[in-house]
Design a protein around this motif. Structure first.
Motif, PDB file in Angstrom:
ATOM      1  N   TYR A 127      28.628  57.171  74.734  1.00  0.00           N
ATOM      2  CA  TYR A 127      28.914  55.617  74.988  1.00  0.00           C
ATOM      3  C   TYR A 127      28.450  54.933  73.656  1.00  0.00           C
ATOM      4  O   TYR A 127      27.672  55.143  72.983  1.00  0.00           O
ATOM      5  CB  TYR A 127      28.090  55.190  76.015  1.00  0.00           C
ATOM      6  CG  TYR A 127      28.484  55.772  77.506  1.00  0.00           C
ATOM      7  CD1 TYR A 127      29.578  54.916  78.554  1.00  0.00           C
ATOM      8  CD2 TYR A 127      27.785  56.848  77.687  1.00  0.00           C
ATOM      9  CE1 TYR A 127      29.644  55.732  79.490  1.00  0.00           C
ATOM     10  CE2 TYR A 127      28.095  57.535  78.953  1.00  0.00           C
ATOM     11  CZ  TYR A 127      29.105  56.920  79.886  1.00  0.00           C
ATOM     12  OH  TYR A 127      29.308  57.611  81.124  1.00  0.00           O
ATOM     13  N   GLU A 154      27.463  47.088  76.350  1.00  0.00           N
ATOM     14  CA  GLU A 154      26.724  47.745  77.441  1.00  0.00           C
ATOM     15  C   GLU A 154      27.350  47.913  78.825  1.00  0.00           C
ATOM     16  O   GLU A 154      27.256  48.704  79.536  1.00  0.00           O
ATOM     17  CB  GLU A 154      25.463  46.879  77.730  1.00  0.00           C
ATOM     18  CG  GLU A 154      23.924  47.604  77.506  1.00  0.00           C
ATOM     19  CD  GLU A 154      22.900  46.886  77.687  1.00  0.00           C
ATOM     20  OE1 GLU A 154      22.620  46.478  76.524  1.00  0.00           O
ATOM     21  OE2 GLU A 154      22.584  46.629  78.717  1.00  0.00           O
ATOM     22  N   GLU A 155      28.197  46.816  78.788  1.00  0.00           N
ATOM     23  CA  GLU A 155      29.241  46.672  80.024  1.00  0.00           C
ATOM     24  C   GLU A 155      30.376  46.477  79.907  1.00  0.00           C
ATOM     25  O   GLU A 155      30.587  45.518  79.012  1.00  0.00           O
ATOM     26  CB  GLU A 155      28.615  45.934  81.229  1.00  0.00           C
ATOM     27  CG  GLU A 155      29.282  45.869  82.434  1.00  0.00           C
ATOM     28  CD  GLU A 155      28.783  45.099  83.422  1.00  0.00           C
ATOM     29  OE1 GLU A 155      27.703  44.547  83.501  1.00  0.00           O
ATOM     30  OE2 GLU A 155      29.415  44.596  84.474  1.00  0.00           O
ATOM     31  N   TYR A 156      31.628  47.000  80.267  1.00  0.00           N
ATOM     32  CA  TYR A 156      32.864  46.780  79.992  1.00  0.00           C
ATOM     33  C   TYR A 156      33.731  46.766  81.388  1.00  0.00           C
ATOM     34  O   TYR A 156      33.889  47.891  81.664  1.00  0.00           O
ATOM     35  CB  TYR A 156      33.469  47.626  78.641  1.00  0.00           C
ATOM     36  CG  TYR A 156      34.900  47.293  78.344  1.00  0.00           C
ATOM     37  CD1 TYR A 156      34.987  45.935  77.724  1.00  0.00           C
ATOM     38  CD2 TYR A 156      35.932  47.907  78.661  1.00  0.00           C
ATOM     39  CE1 TYR A 156      36.253  45.549  77.468  1.00  0.00           C
ATOM     40  CE2 TYR A 156      37.248  47.524  78.359  1.00  0.00           C
ATOM     41  CZ  TYR A 156      37.481  46.181  77.652  1.00  0.00           C
ATOM     42  OH  TYR A 156      38.708  45.910  77.451  1.00  0.00           O
ATOM     43  N   GLY A 214      33.309  46.062  84.245  1.00  0.00           N
ATOM     44  CA  GLY A 214      32.442  46.437  85.188  1.00  0.00           C
ATOM     45  C   GLY A 214      31.972  47.892  85.121  1.00  0.00           C
ATOM     46  O   GLY A 214      31.235  48.417  85.745  1.00  0.00           O
ATOM     47  N   LYS A 249      29.521  50.473  83.299  1.00  0.00           N
ATOM     48  CA  LYS A 249      28.191  50.270  82.616  1.00  0.00           C
ATOM     49  C   LYS A 249      27.836  51.447  82.029  1.00  0.00           C
ATOM     50  O   LYS A 249      28.171  52.653  82.326  1.00  0.00           O
ATOM     51  CB  LYS A 249      27.028  50.071  83.696  1.00  0.00           C
ATOM     52  CG  LYS A 249      27.224  48.532  84.282  1.00  0.00           C
ATOM     53  CD  LYS A 249      25.750  48.329  84.852  1.00  0.00           C
ATOM     54  CE  LYS A 249      26.033  46.890  85.640  1.00  0.00           C
ATOM     55  NZ  LYS A 249      25.547  46.639  86.905  1.00  0.00           N
ATOM     56  N   ASP A 271      21.929  53.870  82.334  1.00  0.00           N
ATOM     57  CA  ASP A 271      20.447  53.404  81.974  1.00  0.00           C
ATOM     58  C   ASP A 271      19.750  54.295  81.457  1.00  0.00           C
ATOM     59  O   ASP A 271      19.330  53.707  80.397  1.00  0.00           O
ATOM     60  CB  ASP A 271      19.971  53.208  83.433  1.00  0.00           C
ATOM     61  CG  ASP A 271      20.322  51.821  84.217  1.00  0.00           C
ATOM     62  OD1 ASP A 271      21.178  50.937  83.393  1.00  0.00           O
ATOM     63  OD2 ASP A 271      20.090  51.744  85.394  1.00  0.00           O
TER      64      ASP A 271
END
Ligand code: ADE
Length: 222
Positions: free
Chosen positions: A181, A185-187, A189, A191, A194
């Motif tokens: 990734y 950090e979020e695209y 919806g 994620k 963690d």
């Protein structure tokens, strides 16, 4: 390392030889790639390189004389470790084969077309027949690029800083890469896990091994 490619249509090779990894490896003088147009070794006003097969049948066969002329000329200039003919009937080209060949120096790569090449070329010169997969492509040019790319990237120095052929997926035990990734950090919806944001390198390493193994099992069970 030197690759001499013999082809009826070297233009097919152009964009792969003048871009990306192969271009960089040539510029940094780790490899030399020289293309030879088979038509230049054919005689007569038509410079005919193919003819119909003895015994009948569809398609044309590449004639022996232009290959003999071209290969004999190259052999008179230097020694070659391998003279390879690309064919779907050859032995499967796998990572460990690429690893072994990356220790050699000079290669002649023969690209076939049509229904194949006159068997006498194979009998007289070819040391290995290689297939890049269980499917037929229209000629050996694409196979020769696959070959040159996979062998060249194993030469120490060819890959840039931070890149390493040792961590390539097929050099790892499972043969699979873990999921990667990058930002954001979020695209839409979706994620980034963690654990990858945790900064805990031992945890990240465990997670990556686990994910690579999961992928390995999933694909092998298909
Ligand atoms: N020529 C045509 N198909 C091929 C393949 N699968 N591998 C190598 N050379 C080829």
């Amino acid at each position: 390392m030197r690759f001499d490619i013999i082809s009826t249509n070297p233009k097919i090779l152009d964009s792969s030889l003048t871009n990306g990894l192969i271009k960089r490896a040539v510029e940094k003088k780790y490899i030399e790639v020289i293309t030879h147009n088979l038509h230049d070794y054919a005689v007569g006003s038509y410079r005919q390189v193919d003819d119909s097969p003895y015994g009948g049948g569809a398609g044309m066969v590449l004639k022996p004389e232009p290959f003999f002329r071209c290969i004999n000329k190259l052999l008179s200039e230097r020694n070659y470790d391998e003279i390879i003919y690309f064919t779907p009937q050859g032995i499967s080209f796998k990572q460990d084969y690429a690893n072994r060949l990356s220790l050699k120096e000079n290669f002649i790569l023969i690209c076939g077309h049509y229904k194949g090449i006159d068997e006498r070329v194979i009998t007289k010169f070819v040391t290995s027949e290689i297939s890049i997969g269980d499917y037929v492509i229209s000629g050996g040019e694409i196979a020769s690029i696959v070959f040159i790319d996979s062998v060249s990237r194993l030469i120490p120095g060819v890959l840039g800083d931070g890149e390493s052929a040792i961590t390539d997926s097929f050099q790892t035990e499972s043969g699979f890469d873990y999921p990667q990734y990058t930002r954001p950090e979020e695209y839409e919806g979706l994620k980034v896990p963690d654990v990858l944001l945790s900064g805990n390198h031992a945890e990240i390493s465990r997670w990556r091994i686990q994910k690579a193994e999961e992928k390995f099992k999933r694909i092998k069970n298909k």
